[in-house]
Design a protein around this motif. Structure first.
Motif, mmCIF file in Angstrom:
data_model
loop_
_atom_site.group_PDB
_atom_site.id
_atom_site.type_symbol
_atom_site.label_atom_id
_atom_site.label_comp_id
_atom_site.label_asym_id
_atom_site.label_seq_id
_atom_site.Cartn_x
_atom_site.Cartn_y
_atom_site.Cartn_z
ATOM 1 N N PRO A 226 0.908 -1.074 0.025
ATOM 2 C CA PRO A 226 0.126 -0.104 -0.223
ATOM 3 C C PRO A 226 1.056 1.275 -0.003
ATOM 4 O O PRO A 226 0.461 2.432 -0.484
ATOM 5 N N SER A 227 1.988 1.298 0.599
ATOM 6 C CA SER A 227 2.862 2.384 0.720
ATOM 7 C C SER A 227 3.883 2.639 -0.543
ATOM 8 O O SER A 227 4.178 3.631 -0.929
ATOM 9 N N TRP A 230 1.757 -1.205 -5.691
ATOM 10 C CA TRP A 230 1.522 -2.534 -5.829
ATOM 11 C C TRP A 230 2.378 -2.551 -7.233
ATOM 12 O O TRP A 230 2.624 -3.878 -7.431
ATOM 13 N N ALA A 420 -3.715 -6.020 3.774
ATOM 14 C CA ALA A 420 -3.115 -5.255 2.743
ATOM 15 C C ALA A 420 -4.398 -4.900 1.505
ATOM 16 O O ALA A 420 -4.362 -3.799 0.988
ATOM 17 N N ALA A 423 -6.217 -2.067 3.308
ATOM 18 C CA ALA A 423 -5.228 -0.824 3.202
ATOM 19 C C ALA A 423 -5.413 -0.303 1.778
ATOM 20 O O ALA A 423 -5.679 1.085 1.739
ATOM 21 N N ALA A 424 -5.519 -1.145 0.711
ATOM 22 C CA ALA A 424 -5.788 -0.834 -0.655
ATOM 23 C C ALA A 424 -7.088 -0.157 -0.965
ATOM 24 O O ALA A 424 -7.180 0.630 -1.553
ATOM 25 N N ALA A 427 -7.110 3.148 0.789
ATOM 26 C CA ALA A 427 -6.519 4.331 0.016
ATOM 27 C C ALA A 427 -7.237 4.685 -1.136
ATOM 28 O O ALA A 427 -6.955 5.880 -1.737
ATOM 29 N N SER A 428 -7.778 3.621 -1.804
ATOM 30 C CA SER A 428 -8.379 4.070 -3.071
ATOM 31 C C SER A 428 -9.387 4.908 -3.016
ATOM 32 O O SER A 428 -9.872 5.441 -3.965
#
Length: 486
Positions: A226-227, A230, A420, A423-424, A427-428
């Motif tokens: 995520p940071s 990908w 993961a 988090a994705a 973040a999206s």
């Protein structure tokens, strides 16, 4: 002669009860401290004057250490004595906790968390000890209880972590851990019996190195995806290294007599599906662990989403679910005896799926969080309570620690994948901090439902096979009926 039986049985029953109590305490301490830092990450970040990225390694280091050490320690327990290894693990865990209390910077705390990661091995070692130390009739109950404690402790850690983070210094998280680890070490030293049987063979160093390297590469990629992004070279490179090392592991283990990984056992459908169920459970659990506290703490001003709760209040909304895990796990023995072990697992995943769907459809009131997560707790207890039972029906006694260790690793990898993915998804949304839209939470709950539904499918494929009696304590008097998928 007739009086000798009861007289001899009573001490054995008492000793078995003490052994179970010692292992329950050890497993609870591990499970509690596994999640107790989650609600306190921001407090740790501030207290150690570090960044969010560095603070995230408090979780990542523990995860990587657990993944690498657990199968190795499980194997060492099978070969050199489970009592000896569990005492060593608890001693290292105690040192890691004390080191965390004394840490002066983020680097020292991360190093202490690496030591603490060894404690995941307590779970498979406990299952192996129970299988040898208890009579057959008590084994399903004991395994269900210990498994239930894993889930209940993880839920309790979120609540305890919130209380300590809200009202005391972050060091008290690890002061508590040090005290509990010492108690568990003393109880294990007093009440865990010496092994009656160990496995032949030596340490599979090539397998250990390849498995550890593969897990580190894959889990690090999942944790940092995520940071880092990908599609970044670092993430793709780590994933490729992990796959290559795993392929090499399979090739090497096929030719070794003392292999850490029994490839034939792993490829067997019941065992493979049992590990897949653990993976799916781990992934689904972390959708809730991340989504529910985040939603509860989010302030509704602006978005209308969230309760504006404190860390402690957010944890208390999950209390009913955490408490429901233990009685559900304890019920697995009777359910498995009456219906077969596939049905508790299928039922557990069905409850988790149903609760996830309810969350996706309605989650804007506190009572919904408390009630729906209590349903998740019951499903959790059923699933994690039956996993060691399925493994015990498949593998011989001398591989119990190793096989349960691999099952715990499957759950750990699933947790990393769930984290993961969550988090994705968050973040999206591309939303300001503290303003996550409602659609993001709905997506997370649908993902949890998907994991649960796949778990139901895996449950019907994780069919118990007929196994030979491998020890008087484990199955000499246990008639087994072959089961086939229906």
């Amino acid at each position: 002669m007739s009086a000798a039986g009861p007289d001899g049985a009573a001490p054995a029953e008492a000793n078995g009860g003490k052994t179970l109590a010692a292992l329950v305490v050890a497993v609870f301490v591990y499970a509690l401290m596994q999640t107790v830092v989650v609600p306190a990450l921001k407090v740790l970040e501030t207290g150690l004057h570090t960044t969010s990225a560095a603070a995230a390694w408090i979780l990542t280091a523990f995860l990587l250490s657990s993944a690498v050490l657990t199968p190795v320690l499980g194997r060492l327990g099978d070969q050199y004595g489970k009592r000896r290894v569990i005492l060593a693990v608890l001693a290292v865990y105690t040192v890691g906790m004390a080191g965390a209390v004394a840490s002066q910077n983020i680097g020292q705390l991360i190093a202490a968390r690496v030591l603490q990661g060894a404690a995941l091995a307590v779970v498979p070692l406990s299952m192996a000890i129970l299988r040898e130390a208890l009579p057959v009739r008590r084994l399903p109950f004991a395994m269900g209880l210990v498994s239930g404690v894993v889930g209940a402790g993880a839920g309790a850690g979120l609540i305890v972590g919130g209380l300590l983070a809200d009202h005391l210094s972050w060091r008290w998280l690890f002061v508590l851990g040090t005290v509990l680890a010492l108690v568990s070490l003393v109880l294990a030293a007093l009440w865990v019996p010496a092994d009656r049987r160990t496995a032949p063979g030596g340490i599979d160093m090539p397998g250990t190195v390849l498995l550890g390297g593969s897990l580190v590469a894959i889990l690090l990629a999942l944790a940092k995806g995520p940071s880092w992004g990908w599609s970044s070279g670092r993430v793709l490179g780590l994933l490729a290294i992990g796959v290559v090392l795993f392929v090499a592991l399979v090739a090497v283990e096929r030719s070794r007599r003392d292999a850490l990984i029994d490839v034939a056992e792993l490829a067997d459908r019941p065992m493979l599906m049992t590990h897949m169920a653990a993976f799916l459970f781990g992934a689904g659990s972390y959708f809730f662990y991340l989504a529910l506290p985040l939603y509860a703490q989010q302030r509704p001003a602006g978005t209308g989403v969230g309760f504006g709760a404190s860390v402690t209040e957010a944890g208390l909304l999950m209390l009913a679910g955490a408490l429901a895990v233990i009685p559900a796990g304890m019920a697995v023995g009777r359910l498995a005896t009456a219906l077969g072990p596939r049905w508790p697992m299928a039922g557990g995943f069905t409850l988790i799926t149903a609760a996830s769907v309810l969350f996706a459809l309605a989650h804007d009131h506190k009572w919904q969080h408390a009630v729906f997560y209590a349903v998740v707790g019951v499903g959790t207890g059923l699933v994690i309570g039956v996993l060691p039972k399925l493994i015990a029906d498949i593998v011989p006694l001398e591989r119990t620690g190793t096989a349960n260790g691999l099952n715990n690793i499957a759950r750990t990898v699933g947790s990393a994948v769930g984290t993961a993915l969550a988090a994705a998804v968050i973040a999206s949304a591309n939303a300001p901090r503290g303003a996550t839209p409602d659609s993001t939470y709905t997506t997370l709950f649908w993902l949890a439902a998907a994991a649960g539904a796949l778990g139901v499918v895996a449950a019907f494929l994780a069919v118990r096979r007929r196994v030979a009696a491998d020890a008087p304590a484990a199955g000499a008097a246990r008639p087994q009926q072959p089961q086939t998928a229906k």
